[in-house]
Scaffold this motif. Sequence first.
Motif, PDB file in Angstrom:
ATOM      1  N   SER A  57     116.849  -4.287 -35.954  1.00 23.44           N
ATOM      2  CA  SER A  57     117.070  -3.580 -34.690  1.00 23.44           C
ATOM      3  C   SER A  57     115.859  -3.698 -33.781  1.00 23.44           C
ATOM      4  O   SER A  57     116.000  -3.865 -32.568  1.00 23.44           O
ATOM      5  CB  SER A  57     117.377  -2.101 -34.952  1.00 23.44           C
ATOM      6  OG  SER A  57     118.596  -1.958 -35.647  1.00 23.44           O
ATOM      7  N   GLU A  99     123.735  -8.020 -35.447  1.00 24.02           N
ATOM      8  CA  GLU A  99     124.811  -8.295 -36.406  1.00 24.02           C
ATOM      9  C   GLU A  99     124.286  -8.187 -37.842  1.00 24.02           C
ATOM     10  O   GLU A  99     124.986  -7.669 -38.722  1.00 24.02           O
ATOM     11  CB  GLU A  99     125.415  -9.681 -36.156  1.00 24.02           C
ATOM     12  CG  GLU A  99     126.179  -9.799 -34.845  1.00 24.02           C
ATOM     13  CD  GLU A  99     125.276  -9.976 -33.613  1.00 24.02           C
ATOM     14  OE1 GLU A  99     125.797  -9.837 -32.493  1.00 24.02           O
ATOM     15  OE2 GLU A  99     124.058 -10.222 -33.764  1.00 24.02           O
ATOM     16  N   GLN A 130     123.883  -4.532 -38.614  1.00 23.09           N
ATOM     17  CA  GLN A 130     125.193  -3.938 -38.864  1.00 23.09           C
ATOM     18  C   GLN A 130     125.721  -4.348 -40.233  1.00 23.09           C
ATOM     19  O   GLN A 130     126.294  -3.532 -40.961  1.00 23.09           O
ATOM     20  CB  GLN A 130     126.195  -4.338 -37.778  1.00 23.09           C
ATOM     21  CG  GLN A 130     127.534  -3.631 -37.876  1.00 23.09           C
ATOM     22  CD  GLN A 130     127.397  -2.129 -37.674  1.00 23.09           C
ATOM     23  OE1 GLN A 130     126.933  -1.688 -36.628  1.00 23.09           O
ATOM     24  NE2 GLN A 130     127.790  -1.344 -38.669  1.00 23.09           N
ATOM     25  N   ASP A 135     126.750  -1.836 -43.180  1.00 26.73           N
ATOM     26  CA  ASP A 135     128.095  -1.894 -43.767  1.00 26.73           C
ATOM     27  C   ASP A 135     128.035  -2.120 -45.275  1.00 26.73           C
ATOM     28  O   ASP A 135     128.835  -1.551 -46.032  1.00 26.73           O
ATOM     29  CB  ASP A 135     128.929  -2.990 -43.100  1.00 26.73           C
ATOM     30  CG  ASP A 135     129.251  -2.695 -41.643  1.00 26.73           C
ATOM     31  OD1 ASP A 135     129.098  -1.532 -41.200  1.00 26.73           O
ATOM     32  OD2 ASP A 135     129.646  -3.646 -40.936  1.00 26.73           O
ATOM     33  N   ARG A 171     122.412   3.965 -38.102  1.00 29.44           N
ATOM     34  CA  ARG A 171     123.430   3.795 -37.052  1.00 29.44           C
ATOM     35  C   ARG A 171     122.897   4.273 -35.703  1.00 29.44           C
ATOM     36  O   ARG A 171     123.191   3.662 -34.666  1.00 29.44           O
ATOM     37  CB  ARG A 171     124.710   4.523 -37.454  1.00 29.44           C
ATOM     38  CG  ARG A 171     125.441   3.797 -38.581  1.00 29.44           C
ATOM     39  CD  ARG A 171     126.620   4.577 -39.106  1.00 29.44           C
ATOM     40  NE  ARG A 171     127.371   3.767 -40.059  1.00 29.44           N
ATOM     41  CZ  ARG A 171     128.048   4.261 -41.080  1.00 29.44           C
ATOM     42  NH1 ARG A 171     128.094   5.569 -41.289  1.00 29.44           N
ATOM     43  NH2 ARG A 171     128.702   3.457 -41.892  1.00 29.44           N
ATOM     44  N   LEU A 177     120.339   1.575 -34.460  1.00 31.49           N
ATOM     45  CA  LEU A 177     121.024   0.363 -34.012  1.00 31.49           C
ATOM     46  C   LEU A 177     121.716   0.603 -32.671  1.00 31.49           C
ATOM     47  O   LEU A 177     121.662  -0.247 -31.777  1.00 31.49           O
ATOM     48  CB  LEU A 177     122.020  -0.124 -35.061  1.00 31.49           C
ATOM     49  CG  LEU A 177     122.789  -1.406 -34.722  1.00 31.49           C
ATOM     50  CD1 LEU A 177     121.845  -2.560 -34.426  1.00 31.49           C
ATOM     51  CD2 LEU A 177     123.742  -1.761 -35.853  1.00 31.49           C
ATOM     52  N   ARG A 217     120.932  -1.359 -29.165  1.00 24.89           N
ATOM     53  CA  ARG A 217     121.999  -2.020 -28.410  1.00 24.89           C
ATOM     54  C   ARG A 217     122.170  -1.427 -27.013  1.00 24.89           C
ATOM     55  O   ARG A 217     122.934  -1.935 -26.208  1.00 24.89           O
ATOM     56  CB  ARG A 217     123.326  -1.904 -29.159  1.00 24.89           C
ATOM     57  CG  ARG A 217     123.418  -2.781 -30.379  1.00 24.89           C
ATOM     58  CD  ARG A 217     124.749  -2.587 -31.074  1.00 24.89           C
ATOM     59  NE  ARG A 217     124.997  -3.656 -32.026  1.00 24.89           N
ATOM     60  CZ  ARG A 217     125.824  -3.561 -33.047  1.00 24.89           C
ATOM     61  NH1 ARG A 217     126.500  -2.443 -33.257  1.00 24.89           N
ATOM     62  NH2 ARG A 217     125.996  -4.572 -33.863  1.00 24.89           N
TER      63      ARG A 217
END
Length: 163
Positions: A85, A94, A97, A101, A123, A126, A130
């Motif tokens: 990040s 990606e 993430q 995940d 989360r 990130l 973004r």
Amino acid sequence: FVHGADTSRALGVKLLLDTRATAVQRRYSMTGIQTIDIVLAQELLMSGDVDGAIELSRETADHLFDVGGMVWTPVVTAVLAEAHSQRGGAGDFEEAQAAIDRLAAAPLEPGFVLRDVFLLRMRALLARARGDEAVYRDFRDRYGETVTRLGFEGHMKWAGAMS
């Protein structure tokens, strides 16, 4: 030592590296290597070596997921996702993430709240990287509420710094 002032941090890193070298030579517990590597990856990230932090945390995470070392997977995944990040290059969001995940899908014992705590933090970080402020605030607030309810003082400091 490692999380202290500059002088003690340098000494702490040296002690960890010496301990790790001893462990590799099989004169110390091999299971300690992954724990040391997580702390070293955190130190790399804190000192600005994002690429080094990504490399070491990815390698350590892969190993821990392979051998079922689930107690430490939330911590190392957090280092990996945070490093991606922060770097924010092509494919980094990606990769962050995917790391999040992977941890979310990992089979853990019921009630192991540390994973959920780290997932909320990752989360949030990130989403902020973004540029999604609404999602960031939601995860940040849920993270802060959760760690306060649980009394996780270190996480409470991190949550406070996210405000």
